[in-house]
Each structure stands twice: as C-alpha cells, then as structure tokens.
Scaffold this active site. Structure first.
Site, PDB file in Angstrom:
ATOM      1  N   HIS A 131      -1.382   0.143   5.556  1.00 44.01           N
ATOM      2  CA  HIS A 131      -2.052   1.085   6.470  1.00 44.01           C
ATOM      3  C   HIS A 131      -1.200   2.312   6.804  1.00 44.01           C
ATOM      4  CE1 HIS A 131      -5.090  -2.110   8.132  1.00 44.01           C
ATOM      5  NE2 HIS A 131      -5.017  -2.100   6.799  1.00 44.01           N
TER       6      HIS A 131
ATOM      7  N   GLN B 285       0.810  -1.208   0.000  1.00 51.14           N
ATOM      8  CA  GLN B 285       0.000   0.000   0.000  1.00 51.14           C
ATOM      9  C   GLN B 285       0.847   1.264   0.000  1.00 51.14           C
ATOM     10  OE1 GLN B 285      -2.861  -0.261   3.243  1.00 51.14           O
ATOM     11  NE2 GLN B 285      -3.469  -2.327   2.640  1.00 51.14           N
TER      12      GLN B 285
ATOM     13  N   TYR C 226     -11.345   6.442  19.582  1.00 47.98           N
ATOM     14  CA  TYR C 226     -12.314   5.694  18.785  1.00 47.98           C
ATOM     15  C   TYR C 226     -12.184   4.179  18.970  1.00 47.98           C
ATOM     16  CZ  TYR C 226     -13.710  10.163  17.176  1.00 47.98           C
ATOM     17  OH  TYR C 226     -14.209  11.448  17.180  1.00 47.98           O
TER      18      TYR C 226
END
Length: 383
Positions: free
Chosen positions: A165, A98, A267
């Site tokens: 990521h 990625q 979160y």
C-alpha cells in the site's frame, strides 16, 4: 462479506520529439489480436511488446512511451519499431511485495523543460521503507537516454515496515499542481492522523513546495501538504472535464471505491468502509457515519482497481469523457460514466489478464499494460 452497493449520489500532450529510434531492438511479442465483446460492443486489441513487471506509462509522443518496471527500470518504447531503450539514472528502489519503481508523469511543460517525475519505494532505517517522488531532466537521444539532475521533491513519512500500500500515483492538475496518492501502508489508523502522510492525498507545487491554497497551510510542514484524508490504497487518479479529481481505491475484503475528492475531505478509513478487515473484524458502513464522505461507487465483490484515465479520443464517441480503469483481480477494463456528482459503471470488458495501467497517446489511442512478468503493452484498435 458485504453485499454490492452502488452509491449514485444522486494533456493531451501533443508532443513531437526528435529522438532517433535506431539500435537496441526490443524483446517483442508475436503480433496478435484479440477480440473482446461486452454489452454488444466489440473491442479489438493488438499486442506491441512484452515487459518485466510493468507498472505505469506515459506517452511523450504518439509513437514513444515511457514505461516503468517495478524492479527499477525506466524504459523508452517505440511503439512502431518495438524497440525498447533503458533510461539510466533511475534512483535505487526497494523492490519486493508491492514496492519498487512506481508511477511516471511528465511536467505540463515537458516539451520545453524535459522534466520527468517518478515515484518509487525508498529504503529507511531499521528495515523501514516509504514512497518517494523525484523529478529529473530527460537527456539524450535513443538509445542513449538518461535522467540528469535527479532530486527528491517528496518523501512519504513516516517510513514504516511492510511492503504494501504505497499508492504513489502521480497526476498534474489543470493548475499545474502535482497530486500524489499516499496510501496507508497497511497500518490503518495513520489514515486519520494529520501528522502522517499515510492514507492521504498530497498536493504540491511542481518543485515539491506547498501551495499557498492547500487546506491545512500553517499547521506544520507535513500536515500542510495534505489535501484529503481517510484513504486506504489509491491506485488511480484522473480529472473530469471541469478539473475535479476522481480516484479509485482498493477496499479491504470488499468495498473497492470510486471517489470524488473534496478539499479537506475525510473519506473515513479505517473508521468506515463498505468492506471488512481480512481478519473478519467488521468495519462499520459509510451510512453509519455521515460525517465521512461516502464513495460514488462501491464494488463488492472487488475489482481491484489499478489505474484511471478519462477518455478523450475521437474513435469512440459513446465513450467521450468516460473514465477507463484497469482491474487486477477482475482482469478487466472497466468503463465508468459520471454525471454531475454521481457515477455509474457502464461496461466491463473481460481482458483475461490482470490490467495494471491504462493510458492514452496524444492522438487519442487507448493502451493498456498487463501486470506481472512478460506483461504486454497492448493497443486498442479503431472500431
């Protein structure tokens, strides 16, 4: 895999640059149109050019757009002539998985200072890598364009092994501060570690210094850059009308999220998620840990959200201020509406291809980039 849950917690740039667009004709795609129908709504798209693994884009005028290619190229595309001009001076990137060249953003005063911001994967020691952000001045006229005075203003620390990521989406807020999504690099626990950038949203001044009103100022150079924590992989950021930050976030196996970001907010990842680890190990749901902030929407099956904008055009009044996001595994354009602190998916348009990026030109037209080799830049035509 957990069942689907919907949590309903009930610049324009206006620029005109006098750049010559002669020479260096593009590799173009055959002009073609496609019609997408969803919820009795018809969308007609027109192909413009094809690029090699495009990742992000930002318009500098109605007719010119900067597009990053993952392998390390920054391209200037004239959407009228379909000419593509390579911009020199891009820093070396770690390409693979990625990783590579990521997002591109313009300084809020770009019309006067010509400052461009890029994110990318950068090499470290012992086969490690991490995201980095540079700013540079865009000089010259097409086809002779270059980045000058390139300086690194932020590095994702610590650098770690692996090629996933990074996050590294960029967005300027209404106050001129720079938001950076710093994903957890598939390392899980660092998302809860305040001495790590991983799994955080970062907020900086435009020169990379720390704003005095950040929530953790005085707690160390790395910590004071953090605005929120407990994130997995944020690939889209946008502001609502009032300037609040919303993000979309890839979950693990299930549990993609749409979140309203709060100062100091946690979160919950990897302590909670509405998806589970790919290994099969169960992650507790958000409702088991009320101290963590729950998402406004959860998608299971996942949509793999990849980008995010707020629609500000005039051609589709029923879309006004809705969010548009690209979907990778879902091969879709997804429209989401917010009302106060709640959010709801309004429509999903089947694009037949993985959508990597969504953008608007200053005149309000909507554009998408397809993912992968020969990914097309496509324009949404007026209704």
């Amino acid at each position: 895999m957990k069942t689907m849950t919907a949590w309903l917690c009930h610049c324009s740039l206006g620029l005109s640059l006098a750049f010559s667009m002669s020479a260096c004709q593009a590799e173009t795609v055959a002009t073609s149109k496609s019609i997408i129908v969803a919820n009795e709504e018809v969308l007609q798209w027109q192909d413009v050019v094809s690029l090699n693994e495009p990742w992000a884009m930002v318009f500098v005028s109605n007719d010119a757009v900067l597009i990053t290619e993952k392998s390390g190229q920054l391209q200037w595309v004239d959407v009228n002539t379909k000419a593509i001009h390579n911009i020199s001076g891009v820093p070396a990137v770690v390409y693979g998985g990625q990783g590579g060249l990521g997002d591109v953003a313009l300084h809020p005063d770009f019309a006067n200072n010509r400052l461009v911001y890029l994110s990318y994967a950068e090499a470290g020691d012992k086969h490690t890598q991490g995201a980095a952000v540079v700013r540079a001045k865009l000089e010259g006229v097409a086809p002779n364009l270059s980045l000058q005075n390139v300086e690194v203003i932020w590095r994702q620390m610590p650098k770690v092994t692996g090629k996933g990521h990074y996050g590294h989406r960029l967005l300027f807020g209404h106050d001129g501060k720079l938001w950076i999504s710093s994903s957890e690099r598939q390392k899980f626990q660092p998302a809860q570690d305040m001495n790590s950038h991983l799994g955080k949203i970062i907020r900086l001044n435009d020169d990379g210094s720390t704003p005095s009103d950040n929530p953790f100022v005085g707690q160390g150079a790395m910590t004071e850059q953090i605005w929120s924590l407990g994130h997995r992989n944020i690939l889209g950021m946008a502001l609502d009308v009032t300037g609040r930050l919303w993000v979309n976030e890839m979950g693990p196996q299930g549990g993609d999220e749409f979140n309203l970001i709060q100062k100091r907010g946690n979160y919950g990842y990897p302590e909670v998620s509405d998806g589970d680890h790919y290994s099969g190990r169960v992650i507790p749901n958000h409702d088991t840990r009320p101290e963590f902030i729950a998402p406004k929407i959860v998608w299971t099956p996942v949509i793999s959200p990849s980008s995010l904008i707020r629609y500000q055009g005039s051609g589709r009044p029923n879309w006004q201020h809705d969010f548009l996001m690209g979907g990778l595994s879902s091969k879709a354009l997804i429209r989401v509406r917010i009302q106060a602190d709640s959010a709801q998916e309004m429509a999903r348009y089947d694009m037949k291809e993985r959508i990597r990026s969504v953008a608007q030109s200053p005149d309000g037209r909507v554009w998408i980039l397809e993912d992968g080799r020969k990914g097309r830049l496509r324009q949404l035509l007026p209704p």
